[in-house]
Design an enzyme around this catalytic site. Structure first.
Site, short mmCIF file in Angstrom:
data_model
loop_
_atom_site.label_atom_id
_atom_site.label_comp_id
_atom_site.label_asym_id
_atom_site.label_seq_id
_atom_site.Cartn_x
_atom_site.Cartn_y
_atom_site.Cartn_z
N ARG A 1 0.81 -0.62 -0.20
CA ARG A 1 -0.14 0.19 0.35
C ARG A 1 0.51 1.08 0.05
NH1 ARG A 1 -3.11 -2.90 -1.55
NH2 ARG A 1 -5.34 -3.40 -0.55
N HIS B 1 -0.53 -0.31 -9.60
CA HIS B 1 -1.57 -1.28 -8.95
C HIS B 1 -1.76 -2.70 -10.07
CE1 HIS B 1 -3.54 -2.06 -4.58
NE2 HIS B 1 -3.05 -2.77 -5.29
#
Lengths: 309, 309
Positions: free
Chosen positions: B224, B272
């Site tokens: 993250r 991502h």
């Protein structure tokens, strides 16, 4: 015991230090063009300079400091009829595995495409490839090929291997011999060339055989340039039938500045670095074999001159 | 049995088909803003839209379709007091292993440098890095971290792992807890961030901690963005203390066009994609857990809300 040593790059320091460590009883003689040298018992070299032949006359064995002996065998019958011993792995297997795994993952995960997108400042998820469409085939399933297959296996790619003689590798579809070569190539998304260059394998990957790969296929060559028909590869990439290639070896090295490969962005070029001979590991292995020979024992990795490797 | 399903991307076809296959006895209800929905037994979602809270009031469990539940837990006490279940691997481990292995090999074998050299048409062997100077440390040694470590182990990198609680991984120097974090980071050439984002881990990789890495170190973040102090990383790379970073996650996604990372060639950006949720694998896993819950059994991977993962 006297060992004749030749290094193409002329850099001897590490090699002399390693022999002093692993074979302290030997006298290591550096070969030089035109220098008078007393007869030696063993020779250690890779690409032999022509002038070295006379000094090989009395050696009991020739140790090659690379995995491929094609340059040495080019001398043919000029070589004395003694065992030629090639290097077995000696740290090259893991380097090959690193190189090939990196290239396969780069293609499969589209990292080249992502690099292009990112350079444009774009955040864009690209369609992912399906592993079932990404069969990887390794030409050559010896010590180095097996190492590469072992690394790829971890990632779950469908795998094939092709070798001269039958092999049995867990989780790998194994093919062998000329009769099964086309079946091996048929539909591969990636072909990895790890074969020795011999009269049987020269130009093995020509237009006809490369055309058997899946559309959008890739070629990785870490063996010898002579295995691959360079203009055929370029034509198939230019035509869009193949998607790209990662090449570490070429017909002529260094790759000449005017070679068209330099201008093709879908061809990744590295300067014959996929597996460097590691001095310490090589000298340790060769020293062990020399001692075994001196004791009259058989050693592994003796080249079959008829087969060419 | 009624299942409330929400997909951030609004694409439901594959998910409905997978539930029809793996859990045919269930009625799957697609959540839509403002649509009246009869109470459901289970909810399946990733990043919850605020309006969904009312429809979660009667569910017996919430299944997260990602490995990280930080977006879900942001809702805090607004969430009903039922089990929150995260996805365990479900095909993400091997994807993470592919992504991280590729990045580590790219750095270790200097493939970026070779690309730059080749683009200039130069045949130039660069000094090789020593594996002993290339210790790789993985922050987070859960299902995904272990998978990555397993892939790297094949290549012989010195390995470290750090986790909240003690672990014992073969061939890996294991560290745990806040007290051992600095020792873990000290001298790492590559740090791979795979931690959950929790109050304890937010901003974990700040300037002080990143400065513990070896000079010329690299950062790989596949967890993250909130774990990493982005300006600190950029400053250390710009100063030449760190050599580069491969980042798949960011504080703000999509990474804003004006973000300075886009302009730094030593930072590799991907959108991502290091591990995509695989619909089939995810639905198979969730369906199995729903059936187990319906039978009154305990299921694995229930989130500890205090720990935040």
């Amino acid at each position: 015991m006297r060992i004749l040593l030749h290094r193409r790059d002329g850099v001897y320091e590490d090699w002399l230090a390693a022999f002093a460590h692993y074979l302290p009883e030997a006298q290591v003689v550096v070969w030089e063009e035109g220098k008078a040298i007393d007869p030696c018992d063993y020779a250690v070299l890779f690409v032999p300079p022509p002038g070295i032949l006379a000094d090989l006359a009395k050696v009991k064995a020739i140790f090659c400091t690379g995995a491929g002996v094609d340059a040495l065998l080019k001398l043919g019958e000029q070589l004395p009829p003694v065992p030629i011993v090639r290097l077995a792995d000696a740290g090259m297997g893991v380097q090959m595995a690193e190189y090939v795994t990196h290239a396969v993952l780069r293609y499969y995960r589209r990292f080249d495409d992502y690099q292009v997108v990112a350079r444009q400042g774009l955040w864009e998820q690209l369609p992912a490839y399906d592993k079932q469409d990404f069969t990887v085939g390794v030409l050559g399933a010896g010590a180095l090929g097996s190492h590469v297959i072992g690394a790829l296996r971890h990632f779950g790619f469908p795998l094939r291997a092709w070798s001269r003689t039958p092999k049995d590798l867990s989780g790998v579809a194994c093919y062998h011999g000329p009769a099964q070569l086309d079946s091996f190539l048929q539909g591969l998304r990636v072909v990895v060339c790890m074969l020795p260059l011999t009269p049987d394998t020269a130009n093995l990957l020509d237009r006809a055989r490369l055309s058997l790969l899946a559309p959008g296929g890739y070629v990785i060559n870490v063996a010898r340039g002579g295995l691959l028909a360079e203009p055929d590869l370029l034509a198939l990439i230019t035509a869009g039938q193949l998607a790209g290639a990662t090449l570490d070896v070429f017909r002529n090295e260094p790759l000449p500045p005017q070679h068209p490969f330099w201008q093709e962005p879908r061809i990744t070029i590295t300067p014959h670095i996929s597996a460097l001979t590691l001095c310490r590991e090589a000298v340790e292995q060769i020293s062990g074999k020399i001692r075994a020979m001196a004791r009259g024992e058989l050693v592994a990795d003796i080249v079959n001159r008829t087969l060419g490797y």
